[in-house]
Design an enzyme around this catalytic site. Sequence first.
Site, short mmCIF file in Angstrom:
data_model
loop_
_atom_site.label_atom_id
_atom_site.label_comp_id
_atom_site.label_asym_id
_atom_site.label_seq_id
_atom_site.Cartn_x
_atom_site.Cartn_y
_atom_site.Cartn_z
N ASP A 37 -10.57 -64.11 -24.05
CA ASP A 37 -10.73 -64.48 -25.45
C ASP A 37 -12.15 -64.10 -25.87
O ASP A 37 -13.10 -64.81 -25.57
CB ASP A 37 -10.49 -65.99 -25.61
CG ASP A 37 -10.66 -66.45 -27.06
OD1 ASP A 37 -10.91 -65.62 -27.94
OD2 ASP A 37 -10.53 -67.68 -27.30
N HIS A 38 -12.28 -62.97 -26.57
CA HIS A 38 -13.59 -62.45 -26.97
C HIS A 38 -13.59 -62.07 -28.44
O HIS A 38 -12.55 -61.72 -29.01
CB HIS A 38 -13.92 -61.19 -26.15
CG HIS A 38 -14.63 -61.47 -24.87
ND1 HIS A 38 -15.86 -60.93 -24.56
CD2 HIS A 38 -14.30 -62.24 -23.81
CE1 HIS A 38 -16.25 -61.35 -23.37
NE2 HIS A 38 -15.31 -62.14 -22.89
N THR A 104 -18.18 -72.78 -21.62
CA THR A 104 -19.29 -72.95 -22.56
C THR A 104 -19.64 -71.67 -23.29
O THR A 104 -20.47 -71.69 -24.20
CB THR A 104 -20.53 -73.48 -21.83
OG1 THR A 104 -20.88 -72.58 -20.78
CG2 THR A 104 -20.27 -74.87 -21.25
N GLY A 105 -19.02 -70.54 -22.92
CA GLY A 105 -19.13 -69.34 -23.72
C GLY A 105 -20.35 -68.49 -23.45
O GLY A 105 -21.19 -68.79 -22.60
N GLU A 106 -20.42 -67.41 -24.22
CA GLU A 106 -21.54 -66.48 -24.15
C GLU A 106 -22.03 -66.18 -25.56
O GLU A 106 -21.23 -66.12 -26.50
CB GLU A 106 -21.14 -65.15 -23.48
CG GLU A 106 -20.56 -65.27 -22.09
CD GLU A 106 -19.04 -65.40 -22.11
OE1 GLU A 106 -18.42 -65.13 -23.17
OE2 GLU A 106 -18.48 -65.78 -21.08
N ASN A 109 -20.26 -63.56 -27.96
CA ASN A 109 -19.17 -63.88 -28.87
C ASN A 109 -19.53 -64.97 -29.87
O ASN A 109 -19.05 -64.97 -31.01
CB ASN A 109 -17.95 -64.33 -28.07
CG ASN A 109 -17.49 -63.30 -27.08
OD1 ASN A 109 -17.17 -62.18 -27.44
ND2 ASN A 109 -17.48 -63.65 -25.80
N GLY A 173 -22.22 -74.08 -11.99
CA GLY A 173 -23.19 -74.96 -11.36
C GLY A 173 -22.66 -76.36 -11.13
O GLY A 173 -21.56 -76.72 -11.56
N ALA A 176 -21.67 -78.46 -14.41
CA ALA A 176 -20.44 -77.98 -15.03
C ALA A 176 -19.23 -78.32 -14.15
O ALA A 176 -18.17 -78.71 -14.66
CB ALA A 176 -20.51 -76.48 -15.27
#
Length: 321
Positions: A37-38, A104-106, A109, A173, A176
């Site tokens: 999903d981007h 948590t995404g980038e 996007n 990590g 998370a």
Amino acid sequence: MTRFGYFLATEEHGPEELVRQAGAAQEAGFDALWISDHYHPWLGAQGQSSFVWSVIGAIGQVTSLPVATAVTCPTTRIHPAIVAQAAATAAAMTPGGFSLGVGTGEALNEHILGDPWPHAARRLAMLEEAIEVMRELWSGRTVSHHGEFYTVDTARLYTLPEEPPPVLMSAFGPKATALAARAADGLVQVAPAPETVDRFRREGGAGKPVQGGLKVCWAPNEQDAVRTAYERWPNEALSGEAPQVLPSPRHFEQLTQGLVTPEMVADEVTCGPDPERHVAAIEAYLEAGVDEVYVCQVGDDQDGFFGFYSEEVLPRLRGAR
């Protein structure tokens, strides 16, 4: 039973081709589907990035396989109340079942509306509240929510599946992973990381599914496969926080051109026609404790890949389990 799925890359293929690949994956004997999903591809060479919810609806009409997003960020670019509606509709349209994979995404996007990119701890807190909002809405009740990050005013979802979609969370990590164990219905991994899987199960995730995904590049010879993987996905060799904070495909292009070699990509992406190497790459996930493994073919020869996995790889994997 261990499930072996196919990972649809929205960054590399257009929507009609993704739907075709979903059907081909089922015919080849795969058990389930992941789909990315981007808003942007990682690099211009990948060349696509369709709206995943439209594609999932179409996939549900041509296959009976379960589908999961890998993964959706329900915090910044799209409000969790909207993601909740999209996921509920997707679940109603996929006869094999739908799971909402979240993370948590980038910045790649999520920066597009001009909002500041939050630091990691804030992104985790936003994700935890987003999961709460979505689950409240999936109850079918009228929801008003006034939280730290999100407001929902007398909202109700009228189109719902029979059961709320499971929430799977990507985690790297310790913090998370702890959140995933506490708040999610399963864990998503993109590397064979036994320490993360063990921590997830110790901290509340025992009995919950762990899914893992990897990229491979099948081709009739290894050199062609390495060349394709390097042209399309050199970012697979990037580590650290850069993939989370770079905001544009051109930044990934600049970074990979300066740092990444074909040999580095070949170390990360299993390349070539040797079935035992593909089996070994997948077995590494199973040995790390992953329950379901999803394989993404890099490049355009999807039909060659499906034939190879149907005849050479999936029978070996299932014969060994």
